[in-house]
Design a protein around this motif. Structure first.
Motif, PDB file in Angstrom:
ATOM      1  N   VAL A  50     -12.031 -23.341  42.164  1.00  0.00           N
ATOM      2  CA  VAL A  50     -11.657 -24.460  41.291  1.00  0.00           C
ATOM      3  C   VAL A  50     -10.914 -25.535  42.085  1.00  0.00           C
ATOM      4  CG1 VAL A  50     -10.278 -25.147  39.289  1.00  0.00           C
ATOM      5  CG2 VAL A  50     -11.582 -23.000  39.229  1.00  0.00           C
ATOM      6  N   VAL A  51      -9.914 -25.112  42.853  1.00  0.00           N
ATOM      7  CA  VAL A  51      -9.072 -26.071  43.573  1.00  0.00           C
ATOM      8  C   VAL A  51      -9.847 -26.723  44.725  1.00  0.00           C
ATOM      9  CG1 VAL A  51      -7.000 -26.334  44.984  1.00  0.00           C
ATOM     10  CG2 VAL A  51      -6.943 -24.900  42.924  1.00  0.00           C
ATOM     11  N   SER A  52     -10.519 -25.911  45.514  1.00  0.00           N
ATOM     12  CA  SER A  52     -11.195 -26.467  46.695  1.00  0.00           C
ATOM     13  C   SER A  52     -12.321 -27.420  46.325  1.00  0.00           C
ATOM     14  CB  SER A  52     -11.713 -25.352  47.606  1.00  0.00           C
ATOM     15  OG  SER A  52     -12.728 -24.613  46.964  1.00  0.00           O
ATOM     16  N   THR A  53     -13.053 -27.107  45.279  1.00  0.00           N
ATOM     17  CA  THR A  53     -14.138 -28.010  44.900  1.00  0.00           C
ATOM     18  C   THR A  53     -13.608 -29.282  44.226  1.00  0.00           C
ATOM     19  OG1 THR A  53     -14.483 -26.763  42.844  1.00  0.00           O
ATOM     20  CG2 THR A  53     -15.894 -26.208  44.737  1.00  0.00           C
ATOM     21  N   ALA A  54     -12.490 -29.164  43.530  1.00  0.00           N
ATOM     22  CA  ALA A  54     -11.876 -30.380  42.969  1.00  0.00           C
ATOM     23  C   ALA A  54     -11.444 -31.305  44.101  1.00  0.00           C
ATOM     24  CB  ALA A  54     -10.699 -30.030  42.072  1.00  0.00           C
ATOM     25  N   ILE A  55     -10.813 -30.736  45.102  1.00  0.00           N
ATOM     26  CA  ILE A  55     -10.362 -31.552  46.241  1.00  0.00           C
ATOM     27  C   ILE A  55     -11.568 -32.092  47.014  1.00  0.00           C
ATOM     28  CG2 ILE A  55      -9.173 -31.460  48.468  1.00  0.00           C
ATOM     29  CD1 ILE A  55      -7.217 -29.456  47.087  1.00  0.00           C
ATOM     30  N   ALA A  56     -12.568 -31.251  47.219  1.00  0.00           N
ATOM     31  CA  ALA A  56     -13.755 -31.685  47.960  1.00  0.00           C
ATOM     32  C   ALA A  56     -14.471 -32.841  47.271  1.00  0.00           C
ATOM     33  CB  ALA A  56     -14.720 -30.517  48.145  1.00  0.00           C
ATOM     34  N   THR A  57     -14.359 -32.910  45.948  1.00  0.00           N
ATOM     35  CA  THR A  57     -15.009 -33.996  45.216  1.00  0.00           C
ATOM     36  C   THR A  57     -14.030 -35.127  44.894  1.00  0.00           C
ATOM     37  OG1 THR A  57     -14.628 -32.843  43.107  1.00  0.00           O
ATOM     38  CG2 THR A  57     -16.753 -32.480  44.204  1.00  0.00           C
ATOM     39  N   ARG A  58     -12.844 -35.045  45.501  1.00  0.00           N
ATOM     40  CA  ARG A  58     -11.805 -36.070  45.337  1.00  0.00           C
ATOM     41  C   ARG A  58     -11.370 -36.238  43.883  1.00  0.00           C
ATOM     42  NH1 ARG A  58     -11.872 -40.493  49.741  1.00  0.00           N
ATOM     43  NH2 ARG A  58     -12.635 -39.312  51.498  1.00  0.00           N
ATOM     44  N   ASP A  59     -11.384 -35.145  43.177  1.00  0.00           N
ATOM     45  CA  ASP A  59     -10.911 -35.148  41.799  1.00  0.00           C
ATOM     46  C   ASP A  59      -9.514 -34.541  41.822  1.00  0.00           C
ATOM     47  OD1 ASP A  59     -10.297 -34.809  39.138  1.00  0.00           O
ATOM     48  OD2 ASP A  59     -12.258 -33.988  38.603  1.00  0.00           O
ATOM     49  N   PHE A  60      -8.505 -35.380  41.811  1.00  0.00           N
ATOM     50  CA  PHE A  60      -7.126 -34.919  41.956  1.00  0.00           C
ATOM     51  C   PHE A  60      -6.422 -34.763  40.610  1.00  0.00           C
ATOM     52  CE2 PHE A  60      -8.223 -37.249  45.883  1.00  0.00           C
ATOM     53  CZ  PHE A  60      -8.218 -36.163  46.747  1.00  0.00           C
ATOM     54  N   GLN A  61      -7.186 -34.670  39.524  1.00  0.00           N
ATOM     55  CA  GLN A  61      -6.566 -34.428  38.220  1.00  0.00           C
ATOM     56  C   GLN A  61      -5.817 -33.107  38.269  1.00  0.00           C
ATOM     57  OE1 GLN A  61      -6.592 -36.348  35.338  1.00  0.00           O
ATOM     58  NE2 GLN A  61      -7.377 -37.921  36.720  1.00  0.00           N
ATOM     59  N   ASP A  62      -4.588 -33.116  37.765  1.00  0.00           N
ATOM     60  CA  ASP A  62      -3.753 -31.918  37.874  1.00  0.00           C
ATOM     61  C   ASP A  62      -4.349 -30.695  37.182  1.00  0.00           C
ATOM     62  OD1 ASP A  62      -3.300 -32.712  35.236  1.00  0.00           O
ATOM     63  OD2 ASP A  62      -1.332 -33.560  35.707  1.00  0.00           O
ATOM     64  N   VAL A  63      -5.182 -30.884  36.193  1.00  0.00           N
ATOM     65  CA  VAL A  63      -5.760 -29.736  35.481  1.00  0.00           C
ATOM     66  C   VAL A  63      -6.740 -28.939  36.350  1.00  0.00           C
ATOM     67  CG1 VAL A  63      -5.467 -30.712  33.187  1.00  0.00           C
ATOM     68  CG2 VAL A  63      -7.568 -31.189  34.477  1.00  0.00           C
ATOM     69  N   HIS A  64      -7.046 -29.456  37.529  1.00  0.00           N
ATOM     70  CA  HIS A  64      -7.959 -28.751  38.425  1.00  0.00           C
ATOM     71  C   HIS A  64      -7.252 -28.074  39.599  1.00  0.00           C
ATOM     72  CE1 HIS A  64     -11.099 -30.500  36.102  1.00  0.00           C
ATOM     73  NE2 HIS A  64     -10.811 -31.727  36.496  1.00  0.00           N
ATOM     74  N   HIS A  65      -5.925 -28.246  39.706  1.00  0.00           N
ATOM     75  CA  HIS A  65      -5.247 -27.613  40.844  1.00  0.00           C
ATOM     76  C   HIS A  65      -3.834 -27.125  40.533  1.00  0.00           C
ATOM     77  CE1 HIS A  65      -2.642 -31.087  41.644  1.00  0.00           C
ATOM     78  NE2 HIS A  65      -3.692 -31.823  41.332  1.00  0.00           N
ATOM     79  N   ASP A  66      -3.259 -27.488  39.406  1.00  0.00           N
ATOM     80  CA  ASP A  66      -1.881 -27.101  39.112  1.00  0.00           C
ATOM     81  C   ASP A  66      -1.838 -26.356  37.773  1.00  0.00           C
ATOM     82  OD1 ASP A  66       0.843 -27.066  38.247  1.00  0.00           O
ATOM     83  OD2 ASP A  66       1.272 -28.764  39.578  1.00  0.00           O
ATOM     84  N   ARG A  67      -1.716 -25.040  37.859  1.00  0.00           N
ATOM     85  CA  ARG A  67      -1.758 -24.197  36.656  1.00  0.00           C
ATOM     86  C   ARG A  67      -0.677 -24.593  35.652  1.00  0.00           C
ATOM     87  NH1 ARG A  67      -2.349 -18.715  38.416  1.00  0.00           N
ATOM     88  NH2 ARG A  67      -4.549 -19.131  38.128  1.00  0.00           N
ATOM     89  N   ASP A  68       0.546 -24.804  36.143  1.00  0.00           N
ATOM     90  CA  ASP A  68       1.644 -25.146  35.231  1.00  0.00           C
ATOM     91  C   ASP A  68       1.360 -26.443  34.479  1.00  0.00           C
ATOM     92  OD1 ASP A  68       3.011 -22.865  36.029  1.00  0.00           O
ATOM     93  OD2 ASP A  68       4.206 -23.933  37.545  1.00  0.00           O
TER      94      ASP A  68
END
Length: 174
Positions: A19-37
């Motif tokens: 989830v996190v690596s593909t969000a970053i790889a696609t430059r999608d920095f929305q917090d719902v894709h990398h920050d659980r809290d």
């Protein structure tokens, strides 16, 4: 390939790393894709796959089945249930139609909560040289050259890189 043919199922374990690596790889920095809290503070159970990843997985599912020479002509998807870590995304599909060398595939990606992604993918086995020849390549180069923020004021190497990238026709003559 005939209408009614089934694509074999493909299972993708969804991990936090995916989830996190593909969000970053696609430059999608929305917090719902990398920050659980933060995702949970927005009402989500956990972080979840972004649409670009889902689209990429749909494309991979189809090209793994159809082969590397297939040309993706279009992908139209709709997202449903979120794909959370520790679930499994299972793809299934079928050939809906074949006409004039273009096949339309129905594709579904499901998780434990239901359908994560549904849609169609249009493919052809031969490169469509006519369409590629009609796509102007010069405006893309000009567009990049006019965006100084991308290269932070550096001169044209970015323009040269873009101009040298292979086109979408997978090597077919233009």
């Amino acid at each position: 390939m005939t209408p009614g043919d089934l694509l074999p199922p493909w299972e993708v374990p969804i991990t936090p790393t995916l989830v996190v690596s593909t969000a970053i790889a696609t430059r999608d920095f929305q917090d719902v894709h990398h920050d659980r809290d933060l995702a949970q503070s927005h009402g989500s159970k956990d972080i979840f796959l972004n649409i670009l990843t889902s689209t990429g997985l749909v494309e991979r599912y189809v090209t793994d089945w159809a082969g590397p020479d297939v040309q993706i002509r279009g992908i139209a998807i709709r997202l449903g249930a979120p794909a959370y870590p520790y679930d499994t995304l299972t793809f299934t599909g079928s050939v809906a139609s074949v006409e004039d060398g273009v096949a339309v595939l129905d594709v579904r990606g499901s998780v434990s909560l239901g359908d994560h992604v549904t849609g169609t993918v249009r493919i052809s086995s031969a490169p469509v040289v006519e369409e590629v020849a009609q796509q102007p390549s010069a405006p893309v180069v000009e567009e990049v050259a006019q965006q100084p923020s991308r290269n932070h004021g550096a001169p044209p190497p970015v323009v040269e890189e873009v101009a040298q990238q292979p086109s979408r026709n997978h090597g077919a003559p233009q």
